[in-house]
Enzyme design. Structure first.
Site, PDB file in Angstrom:
ATOM      1  CG  HIS A   1       3.813   5.053   3.814  1.00  0.00           C
ATOM      2  ND1 HIS A   1       2.836   5.568   3.135  1.00  0.00           N
ATOM      3  CD2 HIS A   1       3.191   3.857   4.211  1.00  0.00           C
ATOM      4  CE1 HIS A   1       1.781   5.028   2.922  1.00  0.00           C
ATOM      5  NE2 HIS A   1       1.899   3.742   3.445  1.00  0.00           N
ATOM      6  NE  ARG A   2       1.121   3.511   0.245  1.00  0.00           N
ATOM      7  CZ  ARG A   2       0.199   4.125  -0.428  1.00  0.00           C
ATOM      8  NH1 ARG A   2      -0.061   4.733  -1.490  1.00  0.00           N
ATOM      9  NH2 ARG A   2      -1.016   4.191   0.508  1.00  0.00           N
TER      10      ARG A   2
ATOM     11  CD  GLU B   1       3.823   0.229   3.853  1.00  0.00           C
ATOM     12  OE1 GLU B   1       2.807  -0.456   3.840  1.00  0.00           O
ATOM     13  OE2 GLU B   1       4.167   0.890   3.186  1.00  0.00           O
TER      14      GLU B   1
ATOM     15  CG  ASP C   1       1.230  -1.410   0.098  1.00  0.00           C
ATOM     16  OD1 ASP C   1       1.006  -1.360   1.393  1.00  0.00           O
ATOM     17  OD2 ASP C   1       1.866  -0.079  -0.115  1.00  0.00           O
TER      18      ASP C   1
ATOM     19  CG  HIS D   1      -1.430   1.159  -1.749  1.00  0.00           C
ATOM     20  ND1 HIS D   1      -2.459   1.679  -1.996  1.00  0.00           N
ATOM     21  CD2 HIS D   1      -1.374   1.163  -0.608  1.00  0.00           C
ATOM     22  CE1 HIS D   1      -3.295   2.073  -1.088  1.00  0.00           C
ATOM     23  NE2 HIS D   1      -2.455   1.550  -0.047  1.00  0.00           N
TER      24      HIS D   1
ATOM     25  CD  GLU E   1      -0.529  -2.702   4.091  1.00  0.00           C
ATOM     26  OE1 GLU E   1       0.260  -1.484   4.251  1.00  0.00           O
ATOM     27  OE2 GLU E   1      -1.767  -2.692   3.913  1.00  0.00           O
TER      28      GLU E   1
ATOM     29  CE  LYS F   1      -2.259  -2.141   0.819  1.00  0.00           C
ATOM     30  NZ  LYS F   1      -3.051  -1.510   1.792  1.00  0.00           N
TER      31      LYS F   1
ATOM     32  CG  ASP G   1       3.911   9.473   2.379  1.00  0.00           C
ATOM     33  OD1 ASP G   1       3.944   8.176   2.438  1.00  0.00           O
ATOM     34  OD2 ASP G   1       2.871  10.161   2.079  1.00  0.00           O
TER      35      ASP G   1
HETATM   36  O1  G3P Z   1       1.308  -0.235   6.692  1.00  0.00           O
HETATM   37  C1  G3P Z   1       0.911   1.052   6.858  1.00  0.00           C
HETATM   38  C2  G3P Z   1       0.076   1.708   5.798  1.00  0.00           C
HETATM   39  O2  G3P Z   1       0.807   1.425   4.806  1.00  0.00           O
HETATM   40  C3  G3P Z   1      -1.211   1.015   5.685  1.00  0.00           C
HETATM   41  O3  G3P Z   1      -1.971   1.502   4.971  1.00  0.00           O
HETATM   42  O4  G3P Z   1      -3.240   2.103   2.661  1.00  0.00           O
HETATM   43  O5  G3P Z   1      -0.902   2.884   3.096  1.00  0.00           O
HETATM   44  O6  G3P Z   1      -1.218   0.405   2.885  1.00  0.00           O
HETATM   45  P1  G3P Z   1      -1.502   1.733   3.064  1.00  0.00           P
HETATM   46 MG    MG Z   2       0.902   0.024   3.028  1.00  0.00          MG
END
Ligand code: G3P
Ligand code: MG
Length: 230
Positions: free
Chosen positions: A6-7, A33, A35, A47, A99, A101, A218
């Site tokens: 995540h990120r 992943e 953003d 993000h 992702e 945004k 994470d």
């Molecule tokens: O893509 C999964 C998750 O990252 C979505 O929420 O706010 O962490 O971008 P967020």
């Molecule tokens: Mg995300």
């Protein structure tokens, strides 16, 4: 169960930076992943809508020039990366979930994916997702092949319609809203279920027992160690 860093690997390095992505790769993620916003003609990996939480800057991301954003410290001396730099860092070692945004990123994202697909990346190593339905609908208009994930945080009434409109590959749901019924419905629609964000080992185990197809974490090493122990 696929492991999405995540990120990058947010639990170990400043989120959405090249350092975080490299850490995720070192830990052995299947997918990274990140953003992405489209700002001042560039795809920047970030993000929040504002700068304060993760950089030494202030104010709204959308009001800034690209060169100003690049001058900021995004943590531990890292700068805000471009999507292109992320692709160069991954170099085919993991899949990339982009992702989207904000607005207006779809076309630039698709161009970059098509460009990389021409130079040897499998189109299936990309997954574009967003809470922004206009953006994923635009991605689908621009390219029939790109895998699309519908991002949810609950159960909006329009969920099956948007899945249909974008011919979604997957649904990405908050772990708080995932249960047997949600997974069965999604699988009946032909969707993979990817759950965000599972950090506590108990949550990761619960997702695994429920039978999700992947989790965002994470701390990717926790997902991999639970997966390896099964
Ligand atoms: O893509 C999964 C998750 O990252 C979505 O929420 O706010 O962490 O971008 P967020
Ligand atoms: Mg995300």
């Amino acid at each position: 169960m696929l492991c999405f860093g995540h990120r990058g690997a947010k639990g170990h390095a400043p989120e959405n930076t090249i350092r975080s992505i490299i850490k995720g790769l070192e830990l052995g993620v299947d997918w990274i992943e990140i953003d992405v916003f489209y700002i001042d003609g560039h795809l920047v990996v970030f993000h929040d809508e504002t700068l304060e939480r993760t950089t030494n800057g202030r104010g709204f991301l959308r009001d800034k020039t690209f060169s100003f954003l690049r001058s900021l410290d995004a943590g531990e001396g890292e700068r805000i990366p471009t999507l292109q730099e992320v692709l160069d860092a991954i170099a085919g070692r993991a899949g990339l979930n982009i992702e989207i945004k904000g607005d207006n990123a779809a076309s630039a994202v698709v161009n970059l994916i098509q460009d990389r697909a021409r130079s040897g990346w499998g189109i299936d190593s990309f997954l574009v997702s967003s809470f922004n339905q206009r953006e994923i609908a635009r991605v689908r208009q621009l390219d029939q092949r790109v895998r699309i994930g519908v991002l949810l945080d609950g159960f909006p009434n329009c969920y099956p319609a948007i899945v249909d409109t974008v011919s979604a590959y997957s649904v990405h749901q908050n772990i708080e809203h995932i249960d047997e019924l949600f997974i069965a419905d999604a699988h009946a629609l032909g969707l993979k279920v990817f759950a965000y964000t599972a950090n506590h080992p108990q949550e990761i185990r619960r997702m695994s027992t429920l039978g999700v197809d992947g989790v965002f974490s994470d701390y990717p090493e926790r997902v991999l160690s639970i997966r390896n122990s099964l």
